[in-house]
Design an enzyme around this catalytic site. Sequence first.
Site, PDB file in Angstrom:
ATOM      1  N   LYS A 163      31.311  18.071  75.090  1.00 61.53           N
ATOM      2  CA  LYS A 163      31.427  17.135  76.213  1.00 61.53           C
ATOM      3  C   LYS A 163      32.040  17.780  77.446  1.00 61.53           C
ATOM      4  CE  LYS A 163      31.963  12.913  73.575  1.00 61.53           C
ATOM      5  NZ  LYS A 163      32.910  11.997  73.005  1.00 61.53           N
ATOM      6  N   ARG A 164      32.904  18.741  77.196  1.00 63.43           N
ATOM      7  CA  ARG A 164      33.565  19.465  78.272  1.00 63.43           C
ATOM      8  C   ARG A 164      32.536  20.106  79.223  1.00 63.43           C
ATOM      9  NH1 ARG A 164      35.809  24.253  77.932  1.00 63.43           N
ATOM     10  NH2 ARG A 164      35.082  24.674  75.832  1.00 63.43           N
TER      11      ARG A 164
END
Length: 484
Positions: A242-243
């Site tokens: 997700k980063r």
Amino acid sequence: MSVVTRFPPSPTGFMHIGNARTALYNYLFARHHGGKFVVRIEDTDRARHSEEAVQAIFRSLEWLGLEYDNEAVSQFEQRARHAEVAMQMVEKGQAYYCYCSPEELNVMREQAKKEGRSSFYDRRWRDRDPSEAPKGVKPVVRIKAPAEAGESVINDLVQGEIRITNDNLDDFIILRSDGTPTYMLSVVVDDHDMGITHIIRGDDHINNAFRQKIIFEAMGWDIPRFAHLPLIHGADGAKFSKRHGAASVEEYRDMGFLPEALENYLLRLGWGHGDDEIISREQAIQWFDLDAVGKSAAKFDMAKLESLNNYYLSHAEESRLLTLITPFLKQRHQIDIRNDALAQKRVMSGMTELKERSKTLIQLTDEAAFYTKKIPYDFDEAAQRTLNETAHDTFDALLARFRECSDFTTAGIQNLCKQIADDLHGGKLGKVAMPLRAALTGTTVSPSIFHAAEILGQEESVARLEFTKERFWKNNPLSRNAAN
Ligand code: GLU
């Protein structure tokens, strides 16, 4: 041998794009070999279990069009069978009860740490007589891993030969003291029972493969072939998460990607067929095999995905695109065109131009929205700026000529704008086209505004110009133009 592959996701709440690629490769490999592709939900973590997470997996598979064979299997529901296999192994002498207390295990763990060993259990119950079992202690069941010095080997279809020394393998637990099977056991029993011939999955499971092989061997079962895929990385070389941006399949759907574009992108992220960029499902089934899977991690590249999406949008059936942008128009512009035949017709008339310039369905939606607007509509900031800077006489000329135009076609409209530009702006067409675009669309971005005006039609275009004039000049006596 007829090929059977599997996709066994753990329901974590969403389907990671890495998992989607794994599912795709399993699907393609099975279809290429005329075999089966089956799905198993690894839902044994009951504390965190959620039905919605399971549904997210099925929705993602369906959206991607990865049809599977048979009914999906719930791993949790097979738990009695898993425990039964553990007992068979005990009976055959391939596994044994271990009565170690947590304190004893801690001491062993500390000792192994000191000596730098990853395995720690010293096998103290492996050959001990069960009559020595302490009273009232519920044992776990441990498998007998190879205890002699030596190596364990896996011939991986992607990674090649992988070897580890046996001292990395301890007698791991297959059945907990409460009688529940461990993950390692469940996976193997299910893979066997489902007739899996090829295990294609992320290379974060390589270590598990060596342990799983021990169980297959203990039961005398055929060992499936393993193929461990390098993971997808972000631009910084770390595992894609997700980063790095959207990580789940449904996020890409919601960002306006077509499933076939995401599929084509994921397909080529780790596998290739010469220089081919655009690969259809049919071609992929024909060409896909594991020998062309790369050994190193591929980096996720949003620009590439967008350019593929643009390709698929440009080639997509226009009525399909209309259906796909309908909910986006509602969400993003609060415009419901479901019963608005005129709006639909206008969007369809502009669709060829719109789709060819769009990277996503969101962009397509936003650029198509003006066709569906009703007076009074809003003007975005850039459009307001353009209109505030437009001289009154330019706009009046536009309005007058639009009203009296007898050739309301793209060419006719362009012509009349040219004439105004010649009369008032030394031939600079932009001085006329820009305010026209701002007025008709409420934005400063659109395909050819002359064509757009033709699609809107003379009556609607004149009405929009009148509305704009009202909004920017009549009701705004303080604007710069009012003083002209
Ligand atoms: N449930 C595992 C995962 O989602 C799959 C393990 C496997 O493919 O054997 O990573």
